[in-house]
Design an enzyme around this catalytic site. Structure first.
Site, PDB file in Angstrom:
ATOM      1  N   SER A  20       0.818  -1.206   0.000  1.00  0.00           N
ATOM      2  CA  SER A  20       0.000   0.000   0.000  1.00  0.00           C
ATOM      3  C   SER A  20       0.860   1.267   0.000  1.00  0.00           C
ATOM      4  CB  SER A  20      -0.901   0.003   1.236  1.00  0.00           C
ATOM      5  OG  SER A  20      -1.692   1.170   1.257  1.00  0.00           O
ATOM      6  N   LYS A  44      -3.565   2.018  -2.213  1.00  0.00           N
ATOM      7  CA  LYS A  44      -3.236   3.135  -1.330  1.00  0.00           C
ATOM      8  C   LYS A  44      -4.296   3.296  -0.232  1.00  0.00           C
ATOM      9  CE  LYS A  44      -1.295   7.063  -0.052  1.00  0.00           C
ATOM     10  NZ  LYS A  44      -0.020   6.998   0.684  1.00  0.00           N
ATOM     11  N   ASN A 126      -4.620  -0.022   8.241  1.00  0.00           N
ATOM     12  CA  ASN A 126      -3.364   0.674   8.535  1.00  0.00           C
ATOM     13  C   ASN A 126      -3.543   1.379   9.874  1.00  0.00           C
ATOM     14  OD1 ASN A 126      -1.244   2.406   8.759  1.00  0.00           O
ATOM     15  ND2 ASN A 126      -1.609   3.498   6.839  1.00  0.00           N
ATOM     16  N   CYS A 129      -1.006   5.138  11.628  1.00  0.00           N
ATOM     17  CA  CYS A 129      -1.079   6.594  11.528  1.00  0.00           C
ATOM     18  C   CYS A 129      -1.476   7.215  12.861  1.00  0.00           C
ATOM     19  CB  CYS A 129      -2.055   7.003  10.437  1.00  0.00           C
ATOM     20  SG  CYS A 129      -3.203   5.705   9.938  1.00  0.00           S
ATOM     21  N   THR A 192       6.191   1.107   8.299  1.00  0.00           N
ATOM     22  CA  THR A 192       7.515   1.743   8.367  1.00  0.00           C
ATOM     23  C   THR A 192       7.961   2.053   9.810  1.00  0.00           C
ATOM     24  OG1 THR A 192       6.409   3.855   8.047  1.00  0.00           O
ATOM     25  CG2 THR A 192       7.325   2.821   6.099  1.00  0.00           C
TER      26      THR A 192
HETATM   27  C1  LIG Z   1       5.935   6.349  -0.218  1.00  0.00           C
HETATM   28  C2  LIG Z   1       5.280   5.359   0.692  1.00  0.00           C
HETATM   29  C3  LIG Z   1       3.923   5.474   0.986  1.00  0.00           C
HETATM   30  C4  LIG Z   1       3.304   4.566   1.833  1.00  0.00           C
HETATM   31  N1  LIG Z   1       1.968   4.693   2.078  1.00  0.00           N
HETATM   32  C5  LIG Z   1       1.345   3.761   2.854  1.00  0.00           C
HETATM   33  C6  LIG Z   1      -0.059   3.817   3.065  1.00  0.00           C
HETATM   34  O1  LIG Z   1      -0.750   4.675   2.536  1.00  0.00           O
HETATM   35  N2  LIG Z   1      -0.623   2.884   3.870  1.00  0.00           N
HETATM   36  C7  LIG Z   1       0.098   1.888   4.454  1.00  0.00           C
HETATM   37  O2  LIG Z   1      -0.468   1.045   5.152  1.00  0.00           O
HETATM   38  N3  LIG Z   1       1.438   1.793   4.247  1.00  0.00           N
HETATM   39  C8  LIG Z   1       2.075   2.708   3.470  1.00  0.00           C
HETATM   40  N4  LIG Z   1       3.437   2.596   3.259  1.00  0.00           N
HETATM   41  C9  LIG Z   1       4.182   1.506   3.902  1.00  0.00           C
HETATM   42  C10 LIG Z   1       4.417   0.342   2.942  1.00  0.00           C
HETATM   43  O3  LIG Z   1       3.198  -0.217   2.533  1.00  0.00           O
HETATM   44  C11 LIG Z   1       5.307  -0.735   3.593  1.00  0.00           C
HETATM   45  O4  LIG Z   1       4.652  -1.239   4.748  1.00  0.00           O
HETATM   46  C12 LIG Z   1       6.657  -0.187   4.007  1.00  0.00           C
HETATM   47  O5  LIG Z   1       7.124   0.719   3.042  1.00  0.00           O
HETATM   48  C13 LIG Z   1       7.716  -1.275   4.217  1.00  0.00           C
HETATM   49  O6  LIG Z   1       7.955  -1.994   3.038  1.00  0.00           O
HETATM   50  P1  LIG Z   1       9.180  -1.688   2.040  1.00  0.00           P
HETATM   51  O7  LIG Z   1      10.419  -1.669   2.864  1.00  0.00           O
HETATM   52  O8  LIG Z   1       9.127  -2.794   1.035  1.00  0.00           O
HETATM   53  O9  LIG Z   1       8.913  -0.344   1.429  1.00  0.00           O
HETATM   54  C14 LIG Z   1       4.052   3.513   2.407  1.00  0.00           C
HETATM   55  C15 LIG Z   1       5.416   3.399   2.111  1.00  0.00           C
HETATM   56  C16 LIG Z   1       6.024   4.296   1.255  1.00  0.00           C
HETATM   57  C17 LIG Z   1       7.488   4.128   0.969  1.00  0.00           C
END
Ligand SMILES: Cc1cc2nc3c(=O)[nH]c(=O)nc-3n(C[C@H](O)[C@H](O)[C@H](O)COP(=O)(O)O)c2cc1C
Ligand SMILES: Cc1cc2nc3c(=O)[nH]c(=O)nc-3n(C[C@H](O)[C@H](O)[C@H](O)COP(=O)(O)OP(=O)(O)OC[C@H]3O[C@@H](n4cnc5c(N)ncnc54)[C@H](O)[C@@H]3O)c2cc1C
Ligand SMILES: Cc1cc2nc3c(=O)[nH]c(=O)nc-3n(C[C@H](O)[C@H](O)[C@H](O)COP(=O)(O)OP(=O)(O)OC[C@H]3O[C@@H](n4cnc5c(N)ncnc54)[C@H](O)[C@@H]3O)c2cc1C
Ligand SMILES: Cc1cc2nc3c(=O)[nH]c(=O)nc-3n(C[C@H](O)[C@H](O)[C@H](O)COP(=O)(O)O)c2cc1C
Ligand code: FES
Ligand code: FES
Lengths: 304, 244, 304, 244
Positions: A20, A44, A126, A129, A192
């Site tokens: 997402s 998203k 999610n 937040c 994150t």
């Molecule tokens: C630019 C960006 C936007 C993100 N937006 C969301 C979001 O809207 N909702 C959500 O649950 N996680 C969001 N995440 C978290 C990712 O879904 C994921 O859990 C996190 O980036 C770890 O995975 P990765 O290391 O492969 O990026 C976002 C991550 C990034 C980098």
């Protein structure tokens, strides 16, 4: 070679799901490849109303990773229902609707509106937040808050509910158990890590929002550890996420206890990473002696 | 498309300023004002850099060393390959016109070169106004002249051309036109928008995906609607988005 | 250019201190350069008795970082008092004795024994290690436990006490405040993040201990964020640590709110990193407009 | 010392096996059996690799591609520089002796080459026994012969030399000696220790610092005392440490 994985509500033809926020609603990537190759797509985060999100800069690079502070920018659940979901219906892939909010009711609102969409196969909450009702702390940081929103979501939802946990906690197992207890059908680990960078020229944080979410290969060891710990403590399936860049990383998550994975920031580094991983998976699995991907889940803690 | 391109030329053309030529098959899709996302070895995110010139089998970029990524890029050698994603974004419009004015500031100059080339190819009169901090920073003046453009220079310290900004140079030379195509620092773009009615600006923003998926690079219009610099831009008409 | 920093018990000629566990007792590095160039040295964690530590493998590489599970190997406080501290006395640098234990009494024992050593200028409590008395959880994960051990240490100690916090917590600020309240003279942030890697060939965790501590540039954004948050909530000084590789990184920590820094894993990557940073600091400070390092602390949140 | 060394030779000499020559000024400090810590670009920790040969102005290493780090090392090109820390650890003893036996298995062979060279230089009789999985894996047989060593080969599948392990080859050839210097996989080292009274083994371990500071690489002796492979080893006398 069997790559398909069956999870509550999801018939994944392979375990690869763009995460997402890292794939929008697929429109941009659909210009690069056929989205039907994907196991699923976590779209998203949707909120009840449109959100512009945080001021810019929203992006900063870090060693083997990046920070983002997008702030849940989205056009609101109604727009998504009317414009994005019907468009996504053309692809043969499982759509997971990520749901976010500033309070518990927001989750319920979004879920109730999306319940009717045949395109959505499952919800992903999610809960990372910051939450206005609880003084800005995340619902994902306290077991009772996480369980509460899970329970409300389950009551409202006509589809399986996955809860995406925040890694910024002392005891991820405690949260996971509370969420399982509250009825979650599955878990997504991890969102994150909270981080920050400071611009030496201005002396101020690089991100307008000051802090942001750290993702990318840098966080993979933390994600693997959490999946490993949680997988041994719960009996609902786990979707692993955090720093995946290749088929070997996927296997590491499966060994740690995940049943499927989401790929996040790497989509920015290599826009073709998801189909690439799907292509490579069979030979990587064969190399390590498997002919069915489901055999790999939890290998690291199973006695053999 | 994503492609491993070969560095066929890498040369320093100014203070911290480099010109690189990449052999690629994406030339027939590329348009002036578009950009590419370069995977610099050792860095996590790609680096967005404008296409400065489109040749038959290669693209030229001009970049300034400002941090780790551009530093490492400058240390790469001819013959090495580098992974490139592009061409991305919407470039400058190339329309049937009698006269256009191209205004560039600092490292905003590069995308104007291919723009000038394509306008000159259709015999449009092209006035070019380039702004720099000082004489030492000036580059590509000759190259624009060779294309048959009329070139004016502005330097902040007055060490060459008009003392002051590109606006001073435009005024001094009495250049006016209903189509200004510009790229450069924000204050310059703001001043242009406020002074002239019609034209285009090319924006920069911190980017992750470069294709419109991550919402990292957004700007707002007057009504508060979001536009992605990478996908809806980087070129926007004067007045479309709020410059902050 | 003034590089010197005065902190409780410590007259640092510059803010660069090798981090505990990453420099042993300095003997190996003394063969490479004169340890007197260093602001200080945080020596390897001491426990009351000798410990062999964890089984091997204890080391694993990760993207922009590493995992370690050394397990506090050390020869015990008596050996350190008799052999390491007298040897360290020859250097003109401030020695910080890092103290660890399996229960609160261990900290008191080590501190009481080391109180008499003129070489030790301050104590640094490592409260990240799993604690037998509290079911294996770290003292650093609960405010009341962290405060309690701090109070005991302060009562026992004749020297200033710094508490080194674990980043594996939901709310670092809450812990920091509790520790300040309990009398800590300063804070050290951060210890390692808990992580894991799985070996695809064996299917098992790479580390014999399974999980390990993640350090290196990968964790710098998390460390910076924590220093930034804590610095605004406490009024005792902070020593920043986590992923430092160069003078610019040091400045980032100072801007975030640190008064000095510790350099850990980078000593393995570049054994000369500490003197290199000390050499580079003046020109980097000058570049950003400073002539005294103490002007930089907290720049990122101070209104100017 | 830490030094940026120039790769003056990079060649593939077998299946996944490479030989690299590094121009360096640390040759006069280096001893056979010592190792260097190589900074492979893009990897965080250094990679420990044995010194295989000490020349006047260069060191030779022989390495097998087993993961990311050695893969990237193998992709580096002659003329590029690579950062090296060393020489590290205690090597094999070079003593006045009439006869030594060098026993190597797989990628344990490289450090024995310089050892053989130095023993041959003082006219010691050097028997070399090398064990490999199969014929295709054999390397450096000729090189040892050229030094004037008598070389025996053992292969697990019997495709060349004695079928079985180096122990089988030692027995078959009736080689006996009060000084065996060995390097190779753990089972081989264990078997040697258990079979022969005197000699030395060279160990491998996951390392971070490589100089004895981090306690990452420890082994225990019979009494439970800790020894660091990087600093107290990598060469240990038979029986000194517990091989698990
Ligand atoms: C630019 C960006 C936007 C993100 N937006 C969301 C979001 O809207 N909702 C959500 O649950 N996680 C969001 N995440 C978290 C990712 O879904 C994921 O859990 C996190 O980036 C770890 O995975 P990765 O290391 O492969 O990026 C976002 C991550 C990034 C980098
Ligand atoms: C559409 C577009 C076209 C561009 N064209 C050119 C060009 O033709 N020539 C040129 O010299 N520069 C150009 N830039 C700016 C260029 O992208 C940055 O200078 C470069 O990314 C800096 O990277 P770095 O690692 O050296 O700096 P660092 O500051 O170390 O980079 C850290 C991070 O910030 C990002 N970043 C830093 N500065 C900028 C910036 N000004 N704009 C966007 N991202 C930034 C980097 O991409 C990276 O993710 C362009 C930017 C955009 C958005
Ligand atoms: C003293 C010493 C001398 C050595 N000499 C040689 C030699 O001459 N030729 C040769 O081919 N190999 C040698 N090795 C083994 C060599 O260090 C590893 O093969 C190499 O580090 C693997 O790196 P990688 O990135 O390809 O593998 P990866 O598995 O991706 O490496 C991951 C991490 O594990 C470490 N690692 C992996 N395998 C080993 C291993 N066997 N020993 C120690 N660390 C390891 C790496 O250094 C790295 O930190 C030696 C090891 C030691 C300790
Ligand atoms: C090999 C190793 C051993 C460590 N041992 C200790 C220790 O004994 N006590 C302690 O408080 N911290 C210990 N640490 C943590 C470091 O002091 C430091 O807090 C951490 O590594 C983060 O800094 P870095 O990213 O610069 O390495 C150790 C770290 C490493 C890598
Ligand atoms: S950079 Fe991702 S939307 Fe523009
Ligand atoms: S590798 Fe650090 S002690 Fe041996």
């Amino acid at each position: 070679m069997n790559l398909s994985v069956k999870l509550p509500g999801l018939q994944l033809k392979n375990p690869i799901i763009p995460a997402s926020g890292c794939f929008g609603f697929g429109r941009e990537f659909a210009q690069l490849y056929d989205l039907s190759v994907l196991g699923g797509i976590a779209i998203k985060s949707a909120t009840p109303q449109a959100r512009f999100g945080n001021p810019t800069p929203r992006i900063a690079e870090t060693p083997s990773g990046m920070l983002n502070a997008i702030g849940l920018q989205n056009k609101g659940v109604d727009y998504i229902l009317d414009n994005e979901l019907p468009w996504l219906a053309q692809f043969d892939t499982e759509i997971i609707a990520n749901v976010a909010g500033a309070c518990e009711e927001d989750y319920v609102t979004v879920i109730e509106k999306m319940n009717g969409s045949p395109v959505v196969k499952a919800f992903e909450l999610n809960i990372s937040c910051p939450n206005v009702k609880h003084g800005g702390i995340g619902l994902g940081t306290k077991p009772e808050l996480a369980a509460h929103v899970t329970r409300l979501a389950k009551e409202a939802s006509k589809k399986p509910v996955y809860v995406k946990l925040s890694p910024n906690v002392t005891d991820i197992v405690e949260i996971a158990k509370a969420v399982e207890q509250a009825g979650a059908d599955g878990l997504v680990l991890i969102n994150t890590l909270m981080g920050m960078r400071i611009d030496l020229k201005t002396g101020k944080p690089v991100l307008a929002n000051k802090t942001g979410g750290l993702s990318g290969p840098a966080i993979k060891p933390v994600a693997i550890r959490m999946v490993y710990q949680v997988a041994q403590a719960v009996s609902i399936p786990i979707i692993g996420v955090g720093g995946i860049t290749c088929a070997e990383d996927v296997l590491e998550f499966l060994y740690a206890g995940a049943s499927a994975v989401e790929v996040g920031a790497q989509n920015f580094v290599d826009p073709y990473v998801c189909p690439k991983i799907i292509d490579e998976l069979p030979s990587v699995l064969r190399k390590y002696g498997y002919n069915d991907i489901t055999q790999t889940t939890g290998r690291s803690f199973r006695n053999e | 498309m994503v492609e491993n391109t070969k560095i066929i030329k890498q040369e320093q053309i100014g203070v911290d300023l480099y010109r690189m030529e990449l052999q690629t098959s994406m030339t027939n899709q590329a348009k002036p004002g578009q950009f590419i996302q370069i995977q610099v070895p050792g860095m996590y995110l790609r680096r967005p850099i404008s296409i400065s010139e489109i040749k038959k089998d290669s693209l030229v970029i001009i970049y300034k060393v400002v941090g780790q990524g551009t530093k490492r890029l400058s240390e790469m050698e001819e013959g090495q390959t580098i992974n490139v994603f592009g061409p991305l974004g919407n470039g400058f419009p190339i329309e049937q016109r009698e006269h256009v004015v191209l205004v560039g500031g600092g490292v905003g100059v590069p995308p104007l070169y291919e723009t000038a080339k394509q306008y000159r190819a259709q015999n449009t009169k092209v006035d070019v106004v380039l702004g720099f901090n000082d004489k030492e920073q000036i580059f590509y003046e000759e190259e624009f002249i060779k294309l048959g453009c009329s070139v004016s220079i502005a330097t902040m310290d007055g060490s060459q051309g008009t003392k002051g900004t590109v606006i001073n140079a435009l005024k001094e030379r009495n250049i006016d036109c209903d189509c200004i195509l510009s790229c450069g620092p924000l204050p310059m773009l703001k001043a242009l928008q406020n002074t002239y009615p019609n034209g285009y600006i090319s924006l920069e923003a911190r980017m992750a995906c470069g294709i419109g998926a991550c919402m990292g690079c957004v700007v707002k219009d007057q009504q508060g609607h979001a536009y992605r610099v990478c996908k809806d831009g980087p070129v926007f008409p004067f007045g479309k988005v709020v410059l902050s």
